[in-house]
Design a protein around this motif. Structure first.
Motif, PDB file in Angstrom:
ATOM      1  N   THR A 581       0.841  -1.204   0.000  1.00 58.78           N
ATOM      2  CA  THR A 581       0.000   0.000   0.000  1.00 58.78           C
ATOM      3  C   THR A 581       0.873   1.251   0.000  1.00 58.78           C
ATOM      4  O   THR A 581       0.600   2.219  -0.714  1.00 58.78           O
ATOM      5  N   ALA A 582       1.945   1.232   0.797  1.00 56.30           N
ATOM      6  CA  ALA A 582       2.851   2.379   0.829  1.00 56.30           C
ATOM      7  C   ALA A 582       3.485   2.610  -0.540  1.00 56.30           C
ATOM      8  O   ALA A 582       3.596   3.756  -1.000  1.00 56.30           O
ATOM      9  N   LEU A 583       3.899   1.543  -1.211  1.00 53.47           N
ATOM     10  CA  LEU A 583       4.483   1.696  -2.549  1.00 53.47           C
ATOM     11  C   LEU A 583       3.461   2.253  -3.527  1.00 53.47           C
ATOM     12  O   LEU A 583       3.764   3.158  -4.328  1.00 53.47           O
ATOM     13  N   LEU A 584       2.242   1.722  -3.485  1.00 51.72           N
ATOM     14  CA  LEU A 584       1.195   2.190  -4.399  1.00 51.72           C
ATOM     15  C   LEU A 584       0.884   3.664  -4.183  1.00 51.72           C
ATOM     16  O   LEU A 584       0.635   4.409  -5.143  1.00 51.72           O
ATOM     17  N   ASN A 589       4.379   0.876  -8.636  1.00 50.07           N
ATOM     18  CA  ASN A 589       3.343  -0.133  -8.839  1.00 50.07           C
ATOM     19  C   ASN A 589       3.868  -1.506  -9.251  1.00 50.07           C
ATOM     20  O   ASN A 589       3.316  -2.534  -8.854  1.00 50.07           O
ATOM     21  N   GLU A 590       4.898  -1.535 -10.074  1.00 51.24           N
ATOM     22  CA  GLU A 590       5.344  -2.803 -10.648  1.00 51.24           C
ATOM     23  C   GLU A 590       5.771  -3.824  -9.589  1.00 51.24           C
ATOM     24  O   GLU A 590       5.420  -5.009  -9.700  1.00 51.24           O
ATOM     25  N   PRO A 591       6.520  -3.424  -8.539  1.00 52.56           N
ATOM     26  CA  PRO A 591       6.868  -4.402  -7.505  1.00 52.56           C
ATOM     27  C   PRO A 591       5.645  -5.006  -6.821  1.00 52.56           C
ATOM     28  O   PRO A 591       5.679  -6.172  -6.415  1.00 52.56           O
ATOM     29  N   VAL A 592       4.576  -4.228  -6.701  1.00 54.86           N
ATOM     30  CA  VAL A 592       3.353  -4.742  -6.064  1.00 54.86           C
ATOM     31  C   VAL A 592       2.713  -5.796  -6.959  1.00 54.86           C
ATOM     32  O   VAL A 592       2.269  -6.857  -6.483  1.00 54.86           O
ATOM     33  N   LYS A 593       2.652  -5.516  -8.241  1.00 54.88           N
ATOM     34  CA  LYS A 593       2.083  -6.489  -9.186  1.00 54.88           C
ATOM     35  C   LYS A 593       2.846  -7.811  -9.127  1.00 54.88           C
ATOM     36  O   LYS A 593       2.240  -8.890  -9.079  1.00 54.88           O
ATOM     37  N   LYS A 594       4.177  -7.721  -9.109  1.00 56.97           N
ATOM     38  CA  LYS A 594       4.991  -8.939  -9.054  1.00 56.97           C
ATOM     39  C   LYS A 594       4.800  -9.676  -7.733  1.00 56.97           C
ATOM     40  O   LYS A 594       4.809 -10.910  -7.691  1.00 56.97           O
ATOM     41  N   PHE A 595       4.631  -8.925  -6.643  1.00 59.11           N
ATOM     42  CA  PHE A 595       4.417  -9.559  -5.335  1.00 59.11           C
ATOM     43  C   PHE A 595       3.104 -10.332  -5.317  1.00 59.11           C
ATOM     44  O   PHE A 595       3.047 -11.459  -4.823  1.00 59.11           O
ATOM     45  N   GLN A 629      -6.338 -10.351   3.991  1.00 57.53           N
ATOM     46  CA  GLN A 629      -5.273  -9.441   3.570  1.00 57.53           C
ATOM     47  C   GLN A 629      -4.936  -9.597   2.089  1.00 57.53           C
ATOM     48  O   GLN A 629      -4.645  -8.606   1.416  1.00 57.53           O
ATOM     49  N   PHE A 630      -4.964 -10.825   1.572  1.00 64.04           N
ATOM     50  CA  PHE A 630      -4.692 -10.979   0.141  1.00 64.04           C
ATOM     51  C   PHE A 630      -5.803 -10.317  -0.677  1.00 64.04           C
ATOM     52  O   PHE A 630      -5.524  -9.647  -1.680  1.00 64.04           O
ATOM     53  N   LEU A 631      -7.053 -10.501  -0.272  1.00 62.04           N
ATOM     54  CA  LEU A 631      -8.164  -9.867  -0.988  1.00 62.04           C
ATOM     55  C   LEU A 631      -8.040  -8.342  -0.924  1.00 62.04           C
ATOM     56  O   LEU A 631      -8.260  -7.642  -1.924  1.00 62.04           O
ATOM     57  N   TYR A 632      -7.691  -7.831   0.260  1.00 62.85           N
ATOM     58  CA  TYR A 632      -7.493  -6.389   0.422  1.00 62.85           C
ATOM     59  C   TYR A 632      -6.396  -5.883  -0.512  1.00 62.85           C
ATOM     60  O   TYR A 632      -6.537  -4.845  -1.165  1.00 62.85           O
ATOM     61  N   ARG A 639      -7.453  -0.272  -7.133  1.00 61.54           N
ATOM     62  CA  ARG A 639      -7.911   1.088  -6.852  1.00 61.54           C
ATOM     63  C   ARG A 639      -6.860   2.119  -7.263  1.00 61.54           C
ATOM     64  O   ARG A 639      -7.199   3.229  -7.677  1.00 61.54           O
ATOM     65  N   PHE A 640      -5.578   1.762  -7.128  1.00 67.04           N
ATOM     66  CA  PHE A 640      -4.514   2.703  -7.479  1.00 67.04           C
ATOM     67  C   PHE A 640      -4.133   2.636  -8.950  1.00 67.04           C
ATOM     68  O   PHE A 640      -3.660   3.624  -9.512  1.00 67.04           O
ATOM     69  N   THR A 641      -4.282   1.479  -9.591  1.00 64.88           N
ATOM     70  CA  THR A 641      -3.765   1.310 -10.948  1.00 64.88           C
ATOM     71  C   THR A 641      -4.844   1.178 -12.009  1.00 64.88           C
ATOM     72  O   THR A 641      -4.574   1.401 -13.195  1.00 64.88           O
ATOM     73  N   GLY A 642      -6.068   0.747 -11.628  1.00 68.92           N
ATOM     74  CA  GLY A 642      -7.108   0.493 -12.614  1.00 68.92           C
ATOM     75  C   GLY A 642      -6.792  -0.685 -13.517  1.00 68.92           C
ATOM     76  O   GLY A 642      -7.339  -0.789 -14.639  1.00 68.92           O
TER      77      GLY A 642
END
Length: 740
Positions: A581-584, A589-595, A629-632, A639-642
């Motif tokens: 969430t902090a990164l977003l 964004n890309e590290p979150v997608k990979k995670f 938490q995974f669903l969140y 919500r941040f990237t669409g």
């Protein structure tokens, strides 16, 4: 079956077959495979544990009944060898109920490949969990355990297991009675003593002292001495007398027995010696005092070093460290007589440095070269800040110690970083594990020593270096010391740079300044585009925020986002969801997608979301906040990237998770809970007990933390269903959330 042995006085020995009942029973966590057999081995009846963690975390235990009244003093002895990665070793002693457990645990243990005798005495057992916080007087069972640290599969063989009742030891006394003995002296102790070591003072340079005991029969050798004080660890020794001898005689030597706590663990030896020596000769954290540290790593590297506020640099996880000293105008300068200042490059980039101010200023800067693994560049800059010439030496010690202190020991072997072989070739140190530590500038003065010779103490005290250029030491206590003499006019600077790199690595090309600038550019590109601008007195908060964005990426290994690089080098979905969430929030964004893509691979077919995922695979521990938490996280990412495609890619997984949430809740929707009274009535429709709070490990409990994330997860699942074009599921999940 009984036998009698002589150990200072007569004691009863019980072979294991006489006190253990039945056979060894395998116990594993979910998904772990364990085969237990009981063949005769080299040292008698044996236990063989062949385990396979199956690409996940967990444990493999062998349990056998052990119904025994426990006396005031006892020991377990056995022989062990193994083919295993660095997983945790556990020996557990349980009460008859199985609820109270005392144990010996060795995290990330280097399992012996050859038969090695182990002794576990009452004094070594520590409380693990359960209602009995004092050691119970009656045992019910024992366990040998392998807990996944490195994971993988392997084999552990245990043979000749015995339990002995021992005479109670006398209260410890450091007094000895000296008697002439053939070739030396006999040191009489005050009754049967638990002796953890021996301090020997008045030693001549080059002198070797030989130590032995008859009951039990053991022998040691310390020296040749480089200083006047030597320390000999004697782990778990209980005896009434000690024999000493030396080719140069023992008359002028002073002997002081040390209590058993001196050597209960390798790190205790170093801490005890540090407390006994003048302040500043050993790192601050060995004195039990906090020494703040930070991590050093490249943006895309899986491995990180540490640097503390005194400028001590740990080269890798559980690896050795470089520690600086100055010997200026005949005065030794270290962490104890400077006021160091810690800095980050440009105030926010995760490239740390430490500054010692004074007549001579020392700046220690550590850089992890971008695009490398297992590599650091560490630069030491000495500048004359006074109005007259300064003459002295910069001294850099390679020590078998971590920056990470002993009290941070979760999932790793604390403080020590054994160096068993070390050779200097043209000033470059080659270590037994394949690492190289090499000075970039020419250094003529360097040498190797070890703890049994007096360690680095005499050389740090007089500003010299050891004469040896190589050494071997099974205990892993080798150290090296480099010395760079200087004679600096006012304002003049002298620099010494080290490159440290792992096996099969080549040092990065370019000067330290070039490596620093390349790394700085990579970090600026990542974290500087932030729109947050405070300025003035508020700038520290903007710098702190940017630095922490950088540290998130330093700790990150591949797609795995970790909360730390040492004790918490694992990926919790709890921490990962909030860190992402902090990164977003700042457009990373890309590290979150990979995670998300990576973590989803650990989710079971039934929708169970593991609390932790790492290189060993998913952890089977029940922490029921993980599902929500995974669903969140998936919903927050959208919500941040669409990114509709990402939601559709993982929506089937989200549906399985929703069903897992309902399955868990339904276990508390039975008539038993519907009709309950009192506290139990409040559990209706909630998640079952879990270990989400670390205080619940011994006995899982209900956690509202789990439930609140469950509600949040169901609401976010409804949101995801809307994005995926599933209106019926959207309505169903919203009703589930409302019901919860």
């Amino acid at each position: 079956m009984f036998a009698r042995i002589l150990l200072a006085s007569t004691a009863v020995l019980c072979a294991f077959a006489a006190t253990a009942h039945g056979t060894w029973k395998p116990i594993t966590s979910s998904g772990v495979n364990l085969t237990v057999t009981e063949p005769n081995l080299q040292h008698g009846p044996g236990l063989v544990m062949q385990y396979d963690f199956g690409g996940q975390a967990g444990f493999a235990l062998a349990e056998r009944a052990f119904v025994q009244e426990l006396p005031a003093n006892f020991e377990f002895t056995f022989w062990i060898r193994a083919e295993s990665l660095q997983n945790d070793f556990e020996f557990k002693l349980m009460d008859p109920s199985g609820q109270s457990v005392w144990w010996v645990k060795r995290a990330a243990w280097l399992w012996p490949r050859n038969w090695t005798r182990m002794v576990i005495r009452r004094s070594q057992l520590v409380y693990a969990w359960g209602p009995d916080r004092t050691l119970f007087t009656r045992a019910g069972a024992i366990q040998f355990g392998i807990a996944a640290n490195a994971g993988g599969k392997g084999k552990v063989e245990i043979s000749g297991f015995e339990y002995r009742e021992l005479p109670p030891t006398e209260p410890f006394s450091d007094k000895v009675t000296r008697h002439p003995d053939r070739g030396g002296e006999r040191l009489g102790l005050k009754g049967l003593q638990a002796v953890g070591g021996l301090k020997i003072q008045g030693v001549r340079r080059g002198q070797t002292v030989r130590i032995s005991t008859q009951n039990p029969p053991q022998s040691w050798s310390v020296g040749p001495a480089q200083g006047d004080t030597l320390y000999l660890p004697t782990p778990e020794l209980e005896t009434t007398q000690i024999q000493v001898s030396s080719p140069q005689g023992t008359r002028n030597l002073q002997f002081t027995p040390l209590p058993s706590g001196f050597s209960t663990h390798p790190y205790r030896i170093w801490e005890s010696i540090a407390l006994d020596q003048p302040r500043g000769l050993y790192p601050k954290h060995l004195l039990g005092k906090q020494s703040f540290f930070t991590v050093v790593g490249a943006k895309d590297s899986d491995h990180e070093g540490l640097i503390n506020e005194a400028g001590m640099v740990e080269l890798r996880r559980m690896g050795p460290s470089l520690e600086p000293f100055l010997f200026n105008n005949g005065r030794r300068i270290g962490w104890n007589n400077v006021n160091p200042e810690s800095r980050l490059l440009e105030g926010s980039l995760p490239i740390p440095s430490v500054v010692w101010s004074g007549d001579v200023r020392l700046v220690v800067e550590a850089v992890a070269p971008e695009g490398t693994q297992d590599q650091l560049s560490i630069q030491y800059r000495v500048t004359n800040m006074a109005r007259r010439r300064q003459v002295g030496s910069l001294m850099v010690a390679l020590r078998p110690l971590q920056v990470n202190p002993s009290w941070q020991s979760l999932n790793l072997n604390p403080l020590v970083a054994p160096i068993r072989k070390l050779s200097l070739q043209r000033g470059a140190a080659r270590l037994d594990d394949g690492w190289t530590v090499t000075p970039v500038e020419a250094v003529r003065h360097a040498g190797v020593t070890k703890l049994s010779e007096g360690d680095l103490v005499p050389f740090l005290q007089n500003g010299t270096t050891p004469p040896a250029q190589s050494g071997e030491c099974p205990e892993g206590t080798l150290s090296a010391l480099w010395r760079l003499p200087y004679s600096l006019a006012p304002g003049q600077t002298k620099t010494l740079t080290f490159r440290a790199y792992g096996p099969k690595q080549r040092p990065a090309s370019g000067s330290h300044a070039q490596l620093r600038e390349k790394s700085a550019r990579a970090w600026r590109d990542l974290i500087q585009p932030s729109k947050l601008q405070l300025g003035g007195s508020g700038q520290i908060w903007a710098d702190t925020l940017k630095a922490n964005l950088g540290y998130i990426m330093v700790h990150r290994d591949g797609p795995a986002i970790h909360p730390g690089s040492r004790t918490y080098q694992r990926s919790w979905i709890r921490d990962g969801a909030l860190t992402c969430t902090a990164l977003l929030q700042f457009g990373i964004n890309e590290p979150v997608k990979k995670f998300i893509d990576w973590f989803s691979t650990g989710i079971r077919e039934d929708g169970w979301v593991p609390c932790v995922l790492d290189g060993r695979g998913p952890d089977p521990l029940a922490e029921h906040d993980s599902h929500g938490q995974f669903l969140y996280l998936l919903a927050t990412y959208h919500r941040f990237t669409g990114d509709d495609a990402m939601v559709k890619k993982h929506f089937a997984t989200a549906q399985r998770i929703v069903q897992q949430i309902e399955t868990l809740r339904n276990t508390r929707k039975t008539d038993e809970f519907r009709n309950a009274t009192g506290v139990e009535r409040g559990f209706y429709g909630l998640f079952p007990q879990s270990a989400s709070h670390e205080g619940y490990m011994d006995n899982h409990r209900h956690s509202y933390w789990d439930d609140f994330f469950g509600v949040k997860g169901l609401r976010d699942a409804a949101y995801l269903a809307g994005v995926a074009g599933q209106p019926n599921a959207q309505k169903e999940y919203a009703l589930m959330a409302s019901d919860f």
